[in-house]
Write an enzyme that holds these catalytic residues in place. Structure first.
Site, mmCIF file in Angstrom:
data_model
loop_
_atom_site.group_PDB
_atom_site.id
_atom_site.type_symbol
_atom_site.label_atom_id
_atom_site.label_comp_id
_atom_site.label_asym_id
_atom_site.label_seq_id
_atom_site.Cartn_x
_atom_site.Cartn_y
_atom_site.Cartn_z
ATOM 1 N N LYS A 1 -2.734 -7.652 -8.483
ATOM 2 C CA LYS A 1 -3.594 -7.472 -7.298
ATOM 3 C C LYS A 1 -2.973 -6.424 -6.382
ATOM 4 C CE LYS A 1 -3.835 -9.293 -3.118
ATOM 5 N NZ LYS A 1 -4.335 -8.164 -2.327
ATOM 6 N N THR B 1 4.933 -12.113 4.636
ATOM 7 C CA THR B 1 4.168 -12.590 3.482
ATOM 8 C C THR B 1 5.110 -13.171 2.429
ATOM 9 O OG1 THR B 1 2.544 -10.863 3.924
ATOM 10 C CG2 THR B 1 2.410 -11.933 1.788
ATOM 11 N N TRP C 1 0.792 -1.232 0.000
ATOM 12 C CA TRP C 1 0.000 0.000 0.000
ATOM 13 C C TRP C 1 0.822 1.277 0.000
ATOM 14 C CZ3 TRP C 1 1.841 1.955 4.440
ATOM 15 C CH2 TRP C 1 2.103 1.087 5.509
ATOM 16 N N CYS D 1 10.103 1.192 1.851
ATOM 17 C CA CYS D 1 10.978 0.046 2.154
ATOM 18 C C CYS D 1 12.419 0.504 2.343
ATOM 19 C CB CYS D 1 10.874 -0.997 1.056
ATOM 20 S SG CYS D 1 11.139 -0.343 -0.592
ATOM 21 N N GLU E 1 10.440 -8.559 -3.372
ATOM 22 C CA GLU E 1 10.980 -7.279 -2.889
ATOM 23 C C GLU E 1 10.355 -7.041 -1.521
ATOM 24 O OE1 GLU E 1 13.284 -5.579 -4.309
ATOM 25 O OE2 GLU E 1 13.314 -6.449 -6.308
#
Ligand code: NAD
Length: 479
Positions: free
Chosen positions: A167, A222, A143, A274, A240
């Protein structure tokens, strides 16, 4: 109120079930996204699978499509910037920068083609190495940069001849759904499909038998689940993942210049990057000055709705992330750690947290060891540079790092000793189009960016052709 459609086989698709999308600046619902069913996901993946061969056959058509998509996105930049700010929270100018990068990625990969290497070329033999696209790719995004991350996957994947099912995160699906609507008629049906749904939809994608590659950006937790799922079918993965980037400030650095650079690279997008700077190592002689300079910048930053003119820092994207920052700051306090600036929630609605600078840390606090992904920056004192490098490397993460010094050559010499996919000297996060980007250790597998980023969506194929007359070949093998 936006009610957007998914894109499957070039057509709009809606679902009976939808889920709300909130504006993090005020908690209000701004739209709804379809909750993709397993049947519709199957249709999307099957169409992507079937669209592969004609898409692969014509590289110049692929290049034209990417340029067309780039032009459409650029002409609608204001609309998309507002949408990203509304669903993600970042200031409008940062949303425009994100889109500028996305358009740049599409144009960059439109200009690249797959290499053909000749290993041997004689009268008797020619051996060539081709790059074959993986096939249908499941692209799953987080997000923090909804369209920036989507384009960093779509552009190289489509350029390489792959087809894609995208997605987005359930927190920020609107800009990707709207992008699907905008470019739907620019691509052959099935080449790009956009679906929306929660985490369970991601699991369905990664276990679908027709998906040949998973290109994922998101958390380490995840990423590990996806790697495990992919292993069962030996699907290829590009992961990533998270980062916990250290900034190592050397004893010759100019404190004000470093404070400007470190602050900008720690607090942009409210720290939700990140490769944001997530921990700072400062030498004893400069420590107090640097902490004060960072705290001054934190107090001066204007916190507010990303749509409001003059906002420097927006809200966190979602309540869970704001709660996490609050928890990590609270956890660090009490053992000599002090809040030098910020350290609180703000009043009113919206997921705001003050830009926060923490000092007096030992280096083993959760906010130093874990990825905070928000507007709270710990500054740790070191006594010699070997200790700083050791502490920087004592991490599961290895995405980015930076060295700050008055002597760029000194920084460049130290850089290879820091265990991360990119090491910057006197900057952080910067990149040029030809540069690869990826993580070491838990920060990922594979790279995006540059020609390496396109090759990541391909596999090697060797074509070994014997040019000798077939009778000569028979004679050679004794028949
Ligand atoms: P996340 O891992 O929670 O979710 C990312 C995406 O994965 C979402 O679309 C989500 O619905 C989906 N997903 C969740 N569970 C899944 C499963 N079991 N199978 C398949 N898909 C699943 O991450 P997030 O909270 O959205 O994003 C924040 C994280 O992303 C941070 O750790 C950040 O560092 C990382 N990130 C990394 C990069 C990079 O390039 N290295 C860039 C941006 C963000």
């Amino acid at each position: 109120m936006l009610d957007l459609t998914m894109t499957i086989a070039g057509k709009p698709e809606v679902c009976k079930e939808t889920f709300p999308v909130l504006n993090p600046a005020n908690g209000q619902v701004i739209g709804h996204a379809p909750e993709c069913t397993s049947d519709l996901l199957d249709a999307a993946v099957t169409n992507a699978h079937e669209a592969r061969e004609p898409w692969l056959a014509d590289p110049s058509a692929r290049s034209s499509v990417l340029l067309d998509i780039a032009a459409r996105l650029e002409s609608n930049l204001e609309e998309f910037a507002a949408l990203i700010t509304d669903e993600q929270g970042k200031p409008l100018h940062e949303a425009k920068d994100e889109l500028g990068g996305a358009v740049g990625d599409l144009r960059y990969y439109a200009g690249l083609s797959l290499p053909l290497d000749t290993v041997s070329d004689t009268d008797d033999l020619i051996v060539q190495v081709l790059r074959q696209p993986m096939g249908s790719v499941a692209a799953i995004t987080p997000w923090n940069f909804p369209l920036g991350t989507a384009m960093s996957k779509l552009a190289p994947a489509l350029a390489a001849g792959c087809t894609v099912v995208l997605k987005p995160s359930p927190y920020t699906p609107l800009s990707s759904l709207r992008f699907g609507e905008l470019v739907r008629d620019a691509l052959p049906p099935g080449v790009l499909n956009v679906v929306s749904g929660n985490d369970s939809l991601g699991s369905l994608m990664t276990s679908h038998p027709l998906v040949r590659m998973i290109s994922f950006t998101g958390s380490v937790a995840t990423g590990k689940k996806i790697a495990a799922t992919a292993a069962a079918d030996l699907k290829r993965v590009l992961l990533e993942l998270g980062g916990n980037d250290p900034a190592i400030v050397l004893d010759d650095a100019d404190v004000d210049a470093v404070a400007d650079g470190v602050f900008a690279n720690a607090f942009a997008n409210c720290g939700q990057i990140c490769v944001a700077i997530k921990r700072v190592y400062a030498p004893r002689a400069l420590y107090g000055q640097l902490v004060d300079a960072l705290a001054d910048r934190a107090r001066a930053a204007r916190l507010g709705d990303g749509r409001a003119p003059g906002t420097d820092i927006g809200p966190l994207c979602n309540l869970a992330q704001r709660d996490r920052i609050e928890e990590l700051v609270t956890d660090a306090l009490g053992s000599g750690v002090r809040v030098v600036a910020g350290g609180s929630l703000t009043d009113g609605s919206g997921y705001f947290y003050e830009p926060t600078v923490l000092a007096g840390l030992k280096g083993d606090e959760r906010i130093v060891v874990e990825e905070q992904f928000g507007p709270a920056l710990p500054v740790i004192q070191y006594s010699d540079v070997e200790q700083a490098i050791a502490q920087a490397n004592d991490s599961h993460y290895g995405l980015g790092a930076s060295v700050w010094t008055a002597d760029p050559e000194r920084g460049r010499t130290l850089a290879p000793r820091v265990e991360s996919g990119t090491v910057w000297v006197n900057t952080h996060q910067s990149g040029i189009p030809g540069q690869p980007f990826g993580g070491l250790k838990w920060s990922g597998i594979g790279v995006e960016g540059g020609s390496w980023g396109m090759l990541a969506y391909t596999e090697l194929q060797a074509i070994h052709t014997n040019r000798m007359d077939q009778r000569t070949v028979s004679a050679q093998i004794g028949r």
